[in-house]
Scaffold this active site. Structure first.
Site, mmCIF file in Angstrom:
data_model
loop_
_atom_site.group_PDB
_atom_site.id
_atom_site.type_symbol
_atom_site.label_atom_id
_atom_site.label_comp_id
_atom_site.label_asym_id
_atom_site.label_seq_id
_atom_site.Cartn_x
_atom_site.Cartn_y
_atom_site.Cartn_z
ATOM 1 N N GLU A 166 -11.023 -0.445 10.063
ATOM 2 C CA GLU A 166 -11.924 -0.128 8.957
ATOM 3 C C GLU A 166 -13.310 0.109 9.548
ATOM 4 O O GLU A 166 -13.696 -0.560 10.513
ATOM 5 C CB GLU A 166 -11.987 -1.295 7.965
ATOM 6 C CG GLU A 166 -10.638 -1.684 7.375
ATOM 7 C CD GLU A 166 -10.059 -0.607 6.467
ATOM 8 O OE1 GLU A 166 -10.689 -0.301 5.455
ATOM 9 O OE2 GLU A 166 -8.993 -0.062 6.801
ATOM 10 N N GLY A 214 2.045 -2.517 4.785
ATOM 11 C CA GLY A 214 1.105 -1.449 5.135
ATOM 12 C C GLY A 214 0.687 -1.595 6.582
ATOM 13 O O GLY A 214 1.397 -2.219 7.386
ATOM 14 N N SER A 230 -0.059 3.055 10.254
ATOM 15 C CA SER A 230 -0.117 4.088 11.290
ATOM 16 C C SER A 230 -0.102 3.504 12.696
ATOM 17 O O SER A 230 0.521 4.061 13.597
ATOM 18 C CB SER A 230 -1.381 4.929 11.109
ATOM 19 O OG SER A 230 -1.377 5.532 9.849
ATOM 20 N N ASN A 247 -8.898 -1.557 -1.692
ATOM 21 C CA ASN A 247 -9.513 -2.858 -2.029
ATOM 22 C C ASN A 247 -8.939 -3.542 -3.274
ATOM 23 O O ASN A 247 -9.457 -4.557 -3.704
ATOM 24 C CB ASN A 247 -11.039 -2.760 -2.146
ATOM 25 C CG ASN A 247 -11.651 -2.459 -0.796
ATOM 26 O OD1 ASN A 247 -11.147 -2.934 0.229
ATOM 27 N ND2 ASN A 247 -12.693 -1.669 -0.773
ATOM 28 N N ASP A 265 -2.812 -1.944 9.550
ATOM 29 C CA ASP A 265 -3.872 -2.914 9.862
ATOM 30 C C ASP A 265 -4.936 -2.946 8.766
ATOM 31 O O ASP A 265 -5.532 -3.992 8.503
ATOM 32 C CB ASP A 265 -4.521 -2.555 11.209
ATOM 33 C CG ASP A 265 -3.550 -2.730 12.362
ATOM 34 O OD1 ASP A 265 -2.545 -3.440 12.179
ATOM 35 O OD2 ASP A 265 -3.786 -2.144 13.434
ATOM 36 N N ASP A 321 -10.687 -3.658 12.897
ATOM 37 C CA ASP A 321 -9.261 -3.643 12.522
ATOM 38 C C ASP A 321 -8.920 -2.340 11.787
ATOM 39 O O ASP A 321 -8.156 -2.325 10.816
ATOM 40 C CB ASP A 321 -8.907 -4.838 11.622
ATOM 41 C CG ASP A 321 -8.990 -6.159 12.368
ATOM 42 O OD1 ASP A 321 -9.228 -6.140 13.584
ATOM 43 O OD2 ASP A 321 -8.830 -7.211 11.718
ATOM 44 N N ASN A 342 0.868 -1.186 0.000
ATOM 45 C CA ASN A 342 0.000 0.000 0.000
ATOM 46 C C ASN A 342 0.904 1.235 0.000
ATOM 47 O O ASN A 342 1.550 1.538 1.006
ATOM 48 C CB ASN A 342 -0.892 -0.004 1.251
ATOM 49 C CG ASN A 342 -1.751 1.249 1.336
ATOM 50 O OD1 ASN A 342 -1.683 2.126 0.477
ATOM 51 N ND2 ASN A 342 -2.566 1.321 2.377
HETATM 52 C C1 LIG Z 1 -4.392 9.611 27.979
HETATM 53 C C2 LIG Z 1 -3.713 8.770 26.990
HETATM 54 C C3 LIG Z 1 -4.655 7.887 26.285
HETATM 55 C C4 LIG Z 1 -3.980 6.917 25.404
HETATM 56 C C5 LIG Z 1 -4.922 5.840 25.013
HETATM 57 C C6 LIG Z 1 -4.220 4.825 24.224
HETATM 58 C C7 LIG Z 1 -5.085 3.665 23.898
HETATM 59 C C8 LIG Z 1 -4.579 3.086 22.638
HETATM 60 C C9 LIG Z 1 -5.192 1.765 22.331
HETATM 61 C C10 LIG Z 1 -4.972 1.497 20.907
HETATM 62 C C11 LIG Z 1 -5.643 0.252 20.478
HETATM 63 C C12 LIG Z 1 -5.431 0.124 19.046
HETATM 64 C C13 LIG Z 1 -6.157 -1.011 18.461
HETATM 65 C C14 LIG Z 1 -5.832 -1.065 17.015
HETATM 66 C C15 LIG Z 1 -6.459 -0.353 16.118
HETATM 67 C C16 LIG Z 1 -6.007 -0.319 14.683
HETATM 68 O O1 LIG Z 1 -6.493 -1.420 13.984
HETATM 69 C C17 LIG Z 1 -6.495 0.959 14.048
HETATM 70 C C18 LIG Z 1 -6.048 1.029 12.570
HETATM 71 O O2 LIG Z 1 -4.694 0.885 12.441
HETATM 72 P P1 LIG Z 1 -3.893 1.318 11.108
HETATM 73 O O3 LIG Z 1 -4.601 0.719 9.953
HETATM 74 O O4 LIG Z 1 -2.498 0.827 11.230
HETATM 75 O O5 LIG Z 1 -3.967 2.804 11.069
HETATM 76 N N1 LIG Z 1 -5.967 2.091 14.777
HETATM 77 C C19 LIG Z 1 -6.730 2.867 15.534
HETATM 78 O O6 LIG Z 1 -7.923 2.728 15.587
HETATM 79 C C20 LIG Z 1 -6.031 3.954 16.325
HETATM 80 C C21 LIG Z 1 -6.640 4.140 17.681
HETATM 81 C C22 LIG Z 1 -5.999 5.281 18.387
HETATM 82 C C23 LIG Z 1 -6.772 5.666 19.594
HETATM 83 C C24 LIG Z 1 -6.245 6.877 20.271
HETATM 84 N N1 LIG Z 2 -3.409 2.372 -3.490
HETATM 85 C C1 LIG Z 2 -4.246 2.750 -2.542
HETATM 86 N N2 LIG Z 2 -4.834 3.965 -2.566
HETATM 87 C C2 LIG Z 2 -5.659 4.372 -1.585
HETATM 88 N N3 LIG Z 2 -5.987 3.601 -0.513
HETATM 89 C C3 LIG Z 2 -5.442 2.383 -0.440
HETATM 90 C C4 LIG Z 2 -4.552 1.890 -1.446
HETATM 91 N N4 LIG Z 2 -4.165 0.628 -1.092
HETATM 92 C C5 LIG Z 2 -4.797 0.355 0.078
HETATM 93 N N5 LIG Z 2 -5.553 1.382 0.474
HETATM 94 C C6 LIG Z 2 -6.393 1.526 1.686
HETATM 95 O O1 LIG Z 2 -5.682 2.358 2.600
HETATM 96 C C7 LIG Z 2 -6.260 2.204 3.888
HETATM 97 C C8 LIG Z 2 -5.231 2.341 4.974
HETATM 98 O O2 LIG Z 2 -4.247 1.427 4.790
HETATM 99 P P1 LIG Z 2 -3.175 1.004 5.876
HETATM 100 O O3 LIG Z 2 -2.119 0.276 5.120
HETATM 101 O O4 LIG Z 2 -3.810 0.313 6.972
HETATM 102 O O5 LIG Z 2 -2.570 2.384 6.378
HETATM 103 P P2 LIG Z 2 -2.816 3.170 7.765
HETATM 104 O O6 LIG Z 2 -2.236 2.323 8.844
HETATM 105 O O7 LIG Z 2 -2.085 4.444 7.597
HETATM 106 O O8 LIG Z 2 -4.280 3.337 7.942
HETATM 107 C C9 LIG Z 2 -6.919 0.838 3.876
HETATM 108 O O9 LIG Z 2 -8.280 1.047 4.049
HETATM 109 C C10 LIG Z 2 -6.642 0.274 2.501
HETATM 110 O O10 LIG Z 2 -7.771 -0.398 2.007
#
Ligand SMILES: CCCCCCCCCCCCC/C=C/[C@@H](O)[C@H](COP(=O)(O)O)NC(=O)CCCCC
Ligand SMILES: Nc1ncnc2c1ncn2[C@@H]1O[C@H](COP(=O)(O)OP(=O)(O)O)[C@@H](O)[C@H]1O
Ligand SMILES: [Ca+2]
Length: 569
Positions: free
Chosen positions: A512, A199, A244, A177, A201, A510, A141
């Site tokens: 989304e 990439g 992220s 997707n 989650d 996850d 990604n």
């Molecule tokens: C006072 C300080 C408060 C700090 C609270 C920290 C709690 C963090 C718990 C995080 C749990 C994360 C569970 C995972 C979620 C990810 O799937 C989701 C998407 O990840 P990605 O695709 O890599 O971006 N991330 C989140 O939803 C981020 C949650 C952040 C909440 C502050």
């Molecule tokens: N080429 C693309 N352009 C735009 N979005 C994309 C592409 N490939 C994947 N995605 C989408 O990007 C979103 C975030 O991806 P992810 O790799 O989890 O990054 P992040 O952790 O920053 O959210 C997902 O919903 C995925 O479906």
């Protein structure tokens, strides 16, 4: 105690400016400076320390090859004259914080024949490791996290795959997707031993959906049936973290590091994982392996999607905003407790590599009992074994794994298990903003985040959520038992609890967004496998770096008949 293994090869070789004894058996390659060499180096003075020995587990050797010029160029001319041939072994070395590195050790040999023999014997041992992938399908990604997915793969991962002789077909996605759809219908999966996503989650979620959906379609299983027993996927999934949050990588490896993850793929690790399936009535919505979160986490995700341009920092901004909004949502949660599971969410039994709670669940006896329990429950109707809780919630979280990540090193449910067939359902009831802050703060330290009167946690195999305002429309869909248990009295007006006027939140699945608030969730035990081994304990990490002493006992003693040996000085 480890069973003594016959030595396959043993030689005196040169390593840097030292003469070392190198021994290989079926599981370990070990090397140690000889007494003679140590004495020579110390000018025959008595050395107080014992010779320092090092080792690599055979299954953690990445590759072996004849040494290239640059492996040897700084060497002592006398040594290179006497030992002109050399081979390099690349192997996994553990560094701090669960990180792995590919370390090289170059041994010099007196003869070409000996050098070739070492390369051949090590390669023979590697070829016996049938769990290693040879061919991978990789999706990158380019827009995840800090948009460095392509760079990370090309600079850090591809060279390692090449070194381990793994071929990779790489697809850089062009839209959201893309990976999911390609896996579902187009990809020729027979060609591959695994799928790798580069990439976060969200990208993992795409690969998960593509693979699981494809597997069910190929095997004629209808995934829109909430009671269908899904077929596990054959291909393992590797995650190269470039997102992220990267929670799934962190919670299964212990670190977010592309090189470590690539090495777990190369050595062919395998970590089974539970997958939750979420349905709305008979419509399939999504799968989840980490967090299904309604209320706080759903709102943070929805808000953060509008700030994607900020990169990973969007979660901090949205997190602060949603915290200040302090919304709560009314509804009914019903769940089926995991009664015969040997763990519980507050037992502090952390899921680690070789976890015995997950292994217990995997034993066939336990599996049968689980199936029987589910059958009994469904025979009794909806009320059989189900608990029902009505309330106002700041957050409803189902953590199928710890959900540990750098923001929360212990995770949302520190004792949740990767492969025990359950999810930890955490209910955070309406509370003051300060109390919720105290609860959140405990995710960042070792204090118990469940130790609050407004928080409860249950280990479950299934659960449902029905938001209050939707109860009016879908009442007829529910069983008589649920109608009696859940809804008294039924209010005719919508309850608006959030500061922005919405009566319901959405689910973060996850990372989304799910577009239905009313969902039913069922855990599918061990539906997929990752190229990972779970988080290693400190002790396990150290053991992997030590060699069994028997490798060195009497290097030139008579060997078992099948072993090949060579002793040279
Ligand atoms: C006072 C300080 C408060 C700090 C609270 C920290 C709690 C963090 C718990 C995080 C749990 C994360 C569970 C995972 C979620 C990810 O799937 C989701 C998407 O990840 P990605 O695709 O890599 O971006 N991330 C989140 O939803 C981020 C949650 C952040 C909440 C502050
Ligand atoms: N080429 C693309 N352009 C735009 N979005 C994309 C592409 N490939 C994947 N995605 C989408 O990007 C979103 C975030 O991806 P992810 O790799 O989890 O990054 P992040 O952790 O920053 O959210 C997902 O919903 C995925 O479906
Ligand atoms: Ca689990």
């Amino acid at each position: 105690m480890e069973k003594e293994q016959p030595r396959l090869l043993c030689s005196r070789l040169f390593l840097k400016n030292r003469l070392v004894e190198v021994a290989l058996n079926r599981s370990v390659l070990a090397w140690k400076e000889t007494e003679k060499s140590r004495r020579r180096r110390s000018g025959f003075s008595s050395l107080s320390d014992t010779a320092h020995s090092q080792a690599a587990q055979v299954y953690e050797i990445v590759a072996v090859h004849e040494a290239e010029d640059n492996d040897t160029k700084r060497k002592d001319k006398r040594v290179t004259g006497l030992y002109p041939h050399a081979f390099t072994v690349a192997y996994v070395k553990r560094t701090a914080q669960h990180q792995w590195r590919c370390s090289d050790v170059t041994f010099r040999c007196a003869s070409q024949t000996l050098c070739e023999q070492w390369i051949q014997v090590i390669n023979e041992q590697l070829s016996l490791l049938t769990n290693r992938p040879k061919s991978l399908l990789v999706y990158i990604n380019p827009y995840g996290g800090k948009r460095r997915g392509k760079h990370i793969y090309e600079q850090k991962v591809a060279p390692l795959f090449r070194r381990a002789c793994i071929s990779a077909d790489v697809i850089v996605t062009e839209r959201a997707n893309h990976a999911r759809d390609h896996l579902k219908t187009e990809a020729n999966l027979d060609k591959y031993d695994g799928v790798v996503c580069v990439g976060g989650d969200g990208m993992f979620s795409e690969v998960l959906h593509g693979l699981v959906t494809r597997t069910q379609a190929d095997r004629g299983v209808d995934q829109s049936d909430p009671d269908a027993e899904l077929v596990p996927c054959d291909l393992r999934i590797g995650i190269i973290p470039a997102g992220s949050t990267d929670c799934i990588c962190f919670a299964t490896v212990g670190t977010i590091d592309p090189v470590t993850s690539a090495l777990h793929v190369i050595v062919g690790d395998s970590q089974p994982m539970d997958v939750c399936s979420a349905h709305h009535n008979d419509t399939f919505l999504k799968y989840s392996v980490s967090l299904l979160g309604y209320g706080f986490y759903g709102d943070v995700l929805t808000d953060s999607e509008r700030k994607r341009w900020l990169g990973p920092a969007r979660y901090d901004l949205s997190g602060a905003k949603i915290f200040l909004n302090h919304n709560h949502y009314e509804g009914t949660v019903s769940f089926l407790p995991a009664e015969h599971n040997i763990g519980n969410p507050r037992d502090k039994l952390l899921c680690r590599s070789g976890c015995h709670v997950c292994l217990h669940k995997h034993s066939s006896k336990e599996k049968q009992r689980g199936m029987l329990e589910e059958k009994e429950a469904s025979d009794k109707g909806d009320s059989g074994g189900w608990s029902v809780i009505h309330g106002k919630f700041v957050a409803i979280n189902a953590a199928s794994m710890s959900c540990a990540c750098p923001r929360s090193p212990q995770g949302l449910s520190p004792s949740a298990h990767l492969a025990d067939g359950t999810t930890d359902l955490i209910l955070v009831r309406e509370c003051s903003r300060l109390d919720f802050f105290k609860h959140l703060l405990r995710h960042t330290n070792k204090d118990d985040q469940f130790d609050h009167p407004f928080v409860e946690v249950h280990r479950v195999t299934k659960f449902r959520f029905q938001p209050r305002h939707q109860q009016l429309v879908s009442l007829e869909d529910l069983s008589e038992t649920q109608k009696k248990a859940d809804f008294s009295p039924v209010c005719s007006c919508q309850t608006t609890c959030s500061s922005d006027g919405r009566a319901h939140s959405s689910w973060s699945c996850d990372g989304e967004i799910l577009h239905h608030a009313a969902i039913q969730v069922s855990v599918q035990c061990r539906l997929i496998r990752l190229f990972a081994r779970g988080i290693e304990e400190q002790q396990q990490q150290q053991q992997q770096q030590q060699q069994p002493s028997c490798v060195f006992e009497d290097p030139c003693a008579p060997r078992a008949p099948q072993s090949i040996t060579h002793c040279a000085d």
